[in-house]
Design a protein around this motif. Structure first.
Motif, PDB file in Angstrom:
ATOM      1  N   PHE A 100       0.840  -1.202   0.000  1.00  0.00           N
ATOM      2  CA  PHE A 100       0.000   0.000   0.000  1.00  0.00           C
ATOM      3  C   PHE A 100       0.877   1.255   0.000  1.00  0.00           C
ATOM      4  N   PHE A 101       1.894   1.272   0.858  1.00  0.00           N
ATOM      5  CA  PHE A 101       2.750   2.454   0.974  1.00  0.00           C
ATOM      6  C   PHE A 101       3.647   2.598  -0.252  1.00  0.00           C
ATOM      7  N   GLN A 102       4.009   1.473  -0.873  1.00  0.00           N
ATOM      8  CA  GLN A 102       4.787   1.560  -2.099  1.00  0.00           C
ATOM      9  C   GLN A 102       3.939   2.161  -3.216  1.00  0.00           C
ATOM     10  N   GLY A 103       2.662   1.756  -3.267  1.00  0.00           N
ATOM     11  CA  GLY A 103       1.757   2.336  -4.253  1.00  0.00           C
ATOM     12  C   GLY A 103       1.549   3.820  -4.006  1.00  0.00           C
ATOM     13  N   LEU A 104       1.423   4.187  -2.740  1.00  0.00           N
ATOM     14  CA  LEU A 104       1.273   5.596  -2.374  1.00  0.00           C
ATOM     15  C   LEU A 104       2.506   6.395  -2.792  1.00  0.00           C
ATOM     16  N   GLY A 105       3.677   5.801  -2.625  1.00  0.00           N
ATOM     17  CA  GLY A 105       4.918   6.482  -2.953  1.00  0.00           C
ATOM     18  C   GLY A 105       5.138   6.702  -4.443  1.00  0.00           C
ATOM     19  N   LEU A 106       4.352   6.033  -5.280  1.00  0.00           N
ATOM     20  CA  LEU A 106       4.487   6.232  -6.718  1.00  0.00           C
ATOM     21  C   LEU A 106       4.158   7.661  -7.124  1.00  0.00           C
ATOM     22  N   LEU A 107       3.312   8.344  -6.326  1.00  0.00           N
ATOM     23  CA  LEU A 107       2.990   9.737  -6.638  1.00  0.00           C
ATOM     24  C   LEU A 107       4.226  10.614  -6.503  1.00  0.00           C
ATOM     25  N   GLY A 108       5.040  10.367  -5.464  1.00  0.00           N
ATOM     26  CA  GLY A 108       6.285  11.109  -5.288  1.00  0.00           C
ATOM     27  C   GLY A 108       7.252  10.842  -6.422  1.00  0.00           C
ATOM     28  N   ARG A 109       7.351   9.571  -6.848  1.00  0.00           N
ATOM     29  CA  ARG A 109       8.203   9.228  -7.984  1.00  0.00           C
ATOM     30  C   ARG A 109       7.731   9.963  -9.242  1.00  0.00           C
ATOM     31  N   GLY A 110       6.390  10.035  -9.386  1.00  0.00           N
ATOM     32  CA  GLY A 110       5.831  10.705 -10.552  1.00  0.00           C
ATOM     33  C   GLY A 110       6.194  12.182 -10.593  1.00  0.00           C
ATOM     34  N   PHE A 111       6.031  12.862  -9.444  1.00  0.00           N
ATOM     35  CA  PHE A 111       6.402  14.276  -9.367  1.00  0.00           C
ATOM     36  C   PHE A 111       7.882  14.462  -9.700  1.00  0.00           C
ATOM     37  N   GLY A 112       8.740  13.603  -9.131  1.00  0.00           N
ATOM     38  CA  GLY A 112      10.173  13.717  -9.364  1.00  0.00           C
ATOM     39  C   GLY A 112      10.529  13.549 -10.826  1.00  0.00           C
ATOM     40  N   LEU A 113       9.872  12.590 -11.491  1.00  0.00           N
ATOM     41  CA  LEU A 113      10.174  12.330 -12.897  1.00  0.00           C
ATOM     42  C   LEU A 113       9.733  13.502 -13.774  1.00  0.00           C
ATOM     43  N   ILE A 114       8.604  14.103 -13.436  1.00  0.00           N
ATOM     44  CA  ILE A 114       8.105  15.247 -14.213  1.00  0.00           C
ATOM     45  C   ILE A 114       9.103  16.397 -14.186  1.00  0.00           C
ATOM     46  N   PHE A 115       9.706  16.644 -13.029  1.00  0.00           N
ATOM     47  CA  PHE A 115      10.638  17.758 -12.911  1.00  0.00           C
ATOM     48  C   PHE A 115      12.038  17.409 -13.442  1.00  0.00           C
ATOM     49  N   ARG A 116      12.246  16.134 -13.817  1.00  0.00           N
ATOM     50  CA  ARG A 116      13.519  15.740 -14.422  1.00  0.00           C
ATOM     51  C   ARG A 116      13.469  15.784 -15.937  1.00  0.00           C
ATOM     52  N   SER A 117      12.286  15.869 -16.506  1.00  0.00           N
ATOM     53  CA  SER A 117      12.119  15.805 -17.950  1.00  0.00           C
ATOM     54  C   SER A 117      11.430  17.064 -18.465  1.00  0.00           C
ATOM     55  N   ARG A 118      12.068  17.761 -19.381  1.00  0.00           N
ATOM     56  CA  ARG A 118      11.481  18.986 -19.940  1.00  0.00           C
ATOM     57  C   ARG A 118      10.180  18.667 -20.674  1.00  0.00           C
ATOM     58  N   ARG A 119      10.174  17.577 -21.440  1.00  0.00           N
ATOM     59  CA  ARG A 119       8.970  17.215 -22.184  1.00  0.00           C
ATOM     60  C   ARG A 119       7.814  16.899 -21.249  1.00  0.00           C
ATOM     61  N   LEU A 120       8.082  16.092 -20.221  1.00  0.00           N
ATOM     62  CA  LEU A 120       7.036  15.765 -19.267  1.00  0.00           C
ATOM     63  C   LEU A 120       6.539  17.008 -18.535  1.00  0.00           C
ATOM     64  N   PHE A 121       7.452  17.911 -18.200  1.00  0.00           N
ATOM     65  CA  PHE A 121       7.070  19.125 -17.476  1.00  0.00           C
ATOM     66  C   PHE A 121       6.164  20.001 -18.340  1.00  0.00           C
ATOM     67  N   LEU A 122       6.495  20.163 -19.616  1.00  0.00           N
ATOM     68  CA  LEU A 122       5.671  20.998 -20.491  1.00  0.00           C
ATOM     69  C   LEU A 122       4.291  20.379 -20.700  1.00  0.00           C
ATOM     70  N   LEU A 123       4.243  19.064 -20.918  1.00  0.00           N
ATOM     71  CA  LEU A 123       2.951  18.382 -21.064  1.00  0.00           C
ATOM     72  C   LEU A 123       2.121  18.506 -19.780  1.00  0.00           C
ATOM     73  N   SER A 124       2.801  18.376 -18.633  1.00  0.00           N
ATOM     74  CA  SER A 124       2.106  18.460 -17.349  1.00  0.00           C
ATOM     75  C   SER A 124       1.596  19.877 -17.077  1.00  0.00           C
ATOM     76  N   ALA A 125       2.381  20.881 -17.476  1.00  0.00           N
ATOM     77  CA  ALA A 125       1.947  22.263 -17.274  1.00  0.00           C
ATOM     78  C   ALA A 125       0.698  22.557 -18.101  1.00  0.00           C
ATOM     79  N   LEU A 126       0.661  22.049 -19.329  1.00  0.00           N
ATOM     80  CA  LEU A 126      -0.531  22.227 -20.164  1.00  0.00           C
ATOM     81  C   LEU A 126      -1.734  21.527 -19.523  1.00  0.00           C
ATOM     82  N   CYS A 127      -1.511  20.317 -19.026  1.00  0.00           N
ATOM     83  CA  CYS A 127      -2.580  19.586 -18.331  1.00  0.00           C
ATOM     84  C   CYS A 127      -3.070  20.366 -17.115  1.00  0.00           C
ATOM     85  N   ALA A 128      -2.138  20.976 -16.378  1.00  0.00           N
ATOM     86  CA  ALA A 128      -2.489  21.695 -15.158  1.00  0.00           C
ATOM     87  C   ALA A 128      -3.411  22.866 -15.454  1.00  0.00           C
ATOM     88  N   VAL A 129      -3.155  23.585 -16.549  1.00  0.00           N
ATOM     89  CA  VAL A 129      -3.998  24.738 -16.906  1.00  0.00           C
ATOM     90  C   VAL A 129      -5.420  24.272 -17.219  1.00  0.00           C
TER      91      VAL A 129
END
Length: 273
Positions: free
Chosen positions: A19-48
């Protein structure tokens, strides 16, 4: 597997700590988004787009919710009757908010979901996505539509089966809210695990099997997304973070041997890769 790989190392057997490993996937997801320019731009568009959708949904529930409830249950005159009426209004609003947030933004952002999942898998390395073919494209469209209809059916069917709990005086609405939240968390896990699995043409039965066999792991992912929806500002990123986390979960399941190889894009049968 590289030590810096974002793919989670999953136990081949279910554990309560999943359960806690599944919960921790959200943190991994955030970290990966901020490591990738492409993911960050796609995520910023999604956020708007998500921010606009969530504000619109909140406004709709705030302005229309009382009238809808009044049409089903006339507002009582007694103080205790009014207390119960407002309790039902708030609890129903909470569940409808989460359900609406998981239906409206994904529909608006459907064209961006595959690119986000593909970018995530590219960062994971070691596995090429399915090559383009006309038959593969058509099979992907049919598989995606079938997955979407199946997921919506299970979400609405589960909430409908729980709805009669509201008829129990006092605790009924509380039970409906708690059980409805747990059901929605499970549905969220299926929703975002299915995103990469649909792209790789897995049948929906495989998604259901993973939800059943790795219940704690999937519930952890769903709970994380559910909680993220209630955090202002961060909740506008819930969709890309959830897609990235679901893709990482899929890759972790593949790495642990929990899933067979994806079906071949031309035959629909499991690949021999």
């Amino acid at each position: 597997m590289s030590p810096s790989s974002p793919i989670p190392s999953l136990s081949p057997r279910p554990r309560l700590s999943d359960f806690f490993q599944g919960l921790g996937l959200l943190g991994r997801g955030f970290g990966l988004i901020f490591r990738s320019r492409r993911l960050f731009l796609l995520s910023a568009l999604c956020a708007v787009v998500t921010a606009v959708a969530l504000v619109g949904l909140a406004w709709l529930l705030w302005t229309q919710g009382p009238g809808v409830l009044d049409s089903l249950w006339t507002r009582p005159e007694s103080w205790y009757g009014r207390a119960g009426w407002y309790t039902v209004l708030v609890l129903a609003g909470l569940v409808l908010w989460v359900v609406g947030a998981n239906v409206v933004p994904p529909l608006l952002l459907a064209p961006l979901q595959d690119p986000i999942s593909e970018a995530t898998e590219a960062l994971c390395g070691e596995e090429d996505g399915p090559g383009f073919t006309v038959s593969g494209l058509m099979r992907g469209i049919v598989t995606g539509l079938a997955h979407t209809l199946a997921r919506l059916f299970f979400l609405l069917a589960g909430l409908a089966l729980l709805a009669p709990l509201n008829l129990i005086p006092g605790v009924g609405s509380v039970l409906w809210t708690v059980l409805g939240a747990l059901w929605t968390m499970t549905w969220m896990a299926g929703e975002f695990l299915a995103a990469p699995m649909t792209r790789h043409l897995y049948p929906f039965a495989e998604v259901r099997r993973m939800l059943r066999e790795r219940r704690a792991l999937c519930l952890g992912l769903g709970a994380g997304v559910y909680v993220l929806l209630w955090i202002p500002i961060l909740n506008t990123f819930f969709l890309p973070v959830a897609i990235v986390a679901g893709t990482l979960l899929y890759r972790g399941m593949r790495q642990a041997g929990l899933l067979p190889p994806p079906p071949d894009t031309t035959t629909g049968r499991p690949s021999l890769k």
